[in-house]
Design an enzyme around this catalytic site. Structure first.
Site, PDB file in Angstrom:
ATOM      1  N   LYS A  16      46.566   2.952   1.923  1.00  0.00           N
ATOM      2  CA  LYS A  16      45.674   3.465   0.624  1.00  0.00           C
ATOM      3  C   LYS A  16      46.352   3.315  -0.567  1.00  0.00           C
ATOM      4  O   LYS A  16      47.424   3.720  -0.699  1.00  0.00           O
ATOM      5  CB  LYS A  16      45.319   4.758   0.913  1.00  0.00           C
ATOM      6  CG  LYS A  16      44.328   4.921   2.294  1.00  0.00           C
ATOM      7  CD  LYS A  16      44.165   6.352   2.462  1.00  0.00           C
ATOM      8  CE  LYS A  16      43.135   6.542   4.051  1.00  0.00           C
ATOM      9  NZ  LYS A  16      43.388   7.824   4.519  1.00  0.00           N
TER      10      LYS A  16
ATOM     11  N   CYS B 156      37.688 -13.523   8.083  1.00  0.00           N
ATOM     12  CA  CYS B 156      39.008 -12.940   8.113  1.00  0.00           C
ATOM     13  C   CYS B 156      40.092 -14.082   7.981  1.00  0.00           C
ATOM     14  O   CYS B 156      41.246 -13.762   8.094  1.00  0.00           O
ATOM     15  CB  CYS B 156      39.046 -12.226   9.457  1.00  0.00           C
ATOM     16  SG  CYS B 156      38.012 -10.894   9.387  1.00  0.00           S
TER      17      CYS B 156
ATOM     18  N   GLY C 156      38.858   3.204   3.934  1.00  0.00           N
ATOM     19  CA  GLY C 156      37.505   3.992   4.011  1.00  0.00           C
ATOM     20  C   GLY C 156      36.404   3.328   4.309  1.00  0.00           C
ATOM     21  O   GLY C 156      35.046   3.884   4.003  1.00  0.00           O
TER      22      GLY C 156
ATOM     23  N   CYS D   9      41.159  -0.788  17.534  1.00  0.00           N
ATOM     24  CA  CYS D   9      40.695  -1.397  16.396  1.00  0.00           C
ATOM     25  C   CYS D   9      41.420  -1.891  15.161  1.00  0.00           C
ATOM     26  O   CYS D   9      42.409  -0.894  14.763  1.00  0.00           O
ATOM     27  CB  CYS D   9      39.368  -0.531  15.689  1.00  0.00           C
ATOM     28  SG  CYS D   9      38.254  -0.261  16.761  1.00  0.00           S
TER      29      CYS D   9
END
Lengths: 130, 401
Positions: free
Chosen positions: B18, B82, B114, B218
């Site tokens: 983050k 991707c 997020g 994931c």
């Protein structure tokens, strides 16, 4: 009796509900949507063909987390209908790994989606254990 | 003059995770400046900039120039799902290979912390009051959930399950064990978004997203950037011995798309294009899977990693489950896979991934990977898949100096 419409245009309702595809007349490749030329052989001639209503589950996922508005859990599956793969949500089966298995036999089933303000009922397809 | 001899001169990735205090341009600039410094060059030396960013507003390349140096060179803003980072790198490589420039910069950047569930657009709160067929399938409502799934965890779950249907040997536990490996590997990577080892039980009991993928199986949405400077062999010879010694040879650079296969319209085929790219890459490089000292492959989900063992020829056809269970892909195994922690733990800031995985391989080939160094690594492979689909494969080799 209220009017019915298929949820997608490759579903044919009526006495014998089934899916239809555009088949390349050159190589036999099948498409559920329109193509200008065949993705496999570039041929430009297509004919409508009916897809078999029975098949086996060749891949699935039990989706428990989805975008807002999508009802979970549901079983997403790829069904092999005698050589033509179909994407669907399984119906009339509990969404658990104990109830769904690779290779299980399934058949086409109709799933009511809802009725609009003009009284038209939308009917979707799914596959259910055969 | 066209050059057949391409090298990575400088390469860096930012910490993945983050970065609330940095925007896309800040992150890209940080990676780009670090890659230039790593290569001992400046923007003045660059003949081309290829910039990849998927979720931003576009035109990130020119914004990066304004942040680190506007020299008037051509910018190629690329977007390829991707595989965006790998596509940016390959764009710079092609320019050098064509002889148009002798040095180029590739950057991939994404702000994704997020971001939540990818692929699933969701549906409006209520469908239209009067049904009206729309789109290529004439659907009268949103198909997600009603005709299978649009979400990435579900799509890639099906990819892994399809492999199990074809060859057998797969199970929820097997897929979870792949995530266990990657989370364990990440504990040695200070730049990974997550560095916590997880037990098999923790992984299997984590929130189920799309069976058999739980949350920790994931890829981790996060922020990050990576950048690389590429140089022709002729130009490299004019640089310092230290630059030549640390340079990494690009033995193969390949990009493919998915050729038509029967089921590809209902379940994206991530296999054929990877097999095709691997075949071309091994031919270009003159090496085989047995020569690879490490592999970074596109484990966007645990279910995806398994199929790529097979697609990249790391195991016999159909033998991916046995290959994994032999321990071959752990960092002390025969073919270490995703020693960075992979997308599941290192994180997956989409457009950065296809350069960050190359940084990881280069880091080992240079012998600079510290605690997680694969000893004696000479040759490595980096692979990405962008759904839709695009596959990028690069094979890299340590300098002989």
């Amino acid at each position: 009796m209220s009017k019915q419409i298929p949820f997608v245009d490759y579903l044919v309702l009526g006495d014998k509900p089934h899916l239809v595809a555009n088949e390349c007349t050159g190589c036999g490749a099948r498409f559920f949507d329109r193509r200008n030329a065949c993705a496999a052989c570039f041929g430009t001639s297509f004919k409508k063909v009916d897809i078999g209503t029975e098949g086996i589950v060749r891949a699935f996922s039990i989706v428990t987390f989805a975008a807002p508005g999508v009802k979970v859990p549901f079983v997403s599956a790829i069904v092999d209908c005698n050589g033509t793969s179909v994407r669907c949500t399984l119906t009339n089966v509990e969404p658990s790994p104990e109830q769904v298995s690779l290779g299980m036999k399934v058949r086409l089933a109709l799933v009511p989606v809802g009725t609009d303000d003009e009284g038209t009922e939308a009917v979707n397809y799914g596959f259910e254990p055969a | 003059m066209a050059s057949d001899d391409i090298w990575i001169l400088g390469i860096k990735m930012t910490k993945f995770g983050k970065h609330p205090d940095k925007d896309v341009v800040d992150l890209a600039a940080e990676a780009a400046m670090a890659a230039l410094a790593d290569g001992g060059v400046t923007m003045k030396d660059m003949g081309i900039l290829a910039a990849g960013n998927l979720m931003g507003g576009g035109g990130v390349g020119q914004q990066i120039q304004k942040q680190i140096g506007q020299t008037g060179i051509p910018v190629y803003n690329v977007s390829n799902a991707c595989a965006t980072g790998a596509t940016a790198l390959r764009t710079a490589i092609m320019a050098v290979k064509a002889g148009e420039v002798d040095m180029g910069l590739a950057v991939g950047v994404e702000k994704l912390a997020g971001a939540g569930l990818l692929g699933a657009g969701g549906r409006p709160k209520s469908d239209k009051n009067v049904y009206e067929p729309k789109g290529r399938y004439g659907a009268v409502g949103s198909v997600d959930g009603r005709i299978g799934t649009d979400s990435m965890p579900g799509v890639f779950a099906q990819v892994g399950m399809e492999y199990g249907h074809k060859y057998g040997g797969t199970s929820f536990e097997l897929f979870a064990k792949i995530a266990e490996k990657n989370h364990a590997h990440s504990t040695l990577n200070p730049l990974a978004a997550y560095t916590k080892r997880m037990t098999l039980e923790e992984i299997m009991n984590d929130v189920m997203i799309a069976y058999p993928n739980t949350r920790s199986m994931c890829s981790a949405n996060c922020d990050g950037a990576a950048a690389a400077v590429v140089v022709s062999g002729a130009k490299l010879k004019t640089l310092s011995l230290e630059q030549q010694r640390r340079a990494i040879k690009v033995k193969a650079s390949v990009l493919t798309t998915d050729p038509w296969q029967e089921a590809c319209q209902v379940l994206p085929d991530v296999n054929t294009l990877t097999k095709n790219a691997a075949k071309i890459a091994y031919e270009q490089a003159g090496v085989g899977p047995q020569d690879l000292n490490l592999v970074e492959l596109h484990d966007c989900f645990a279910t995806a990693e398994l199929v790529h063992y097979d697609n990249l020829g790391l195991c016999e056809e159909g033998g991916a489950a046995d290959f994994f269970m032999s321990g071959a892909t752990w960092r002390d195994g025969k073919t270490p896979v995703n020693v960075s922690g992979g997308l599941e733990s290192k994180g997956h800031p989409i457009a950065a991934t296809g350069i960050a995985n190359i940084w990881e391989v280069c880091h080992h080939l240079r012998g600079e990977a510290g605690d997680r160094q694969i000893e004696g690594a000479k040759v490595g492979l980096a692979h990405v898949i962008g759904l839709g689909s695009a596959c990028g494969i690069h094979i890299l080799e340590k300098s002989g100096l």
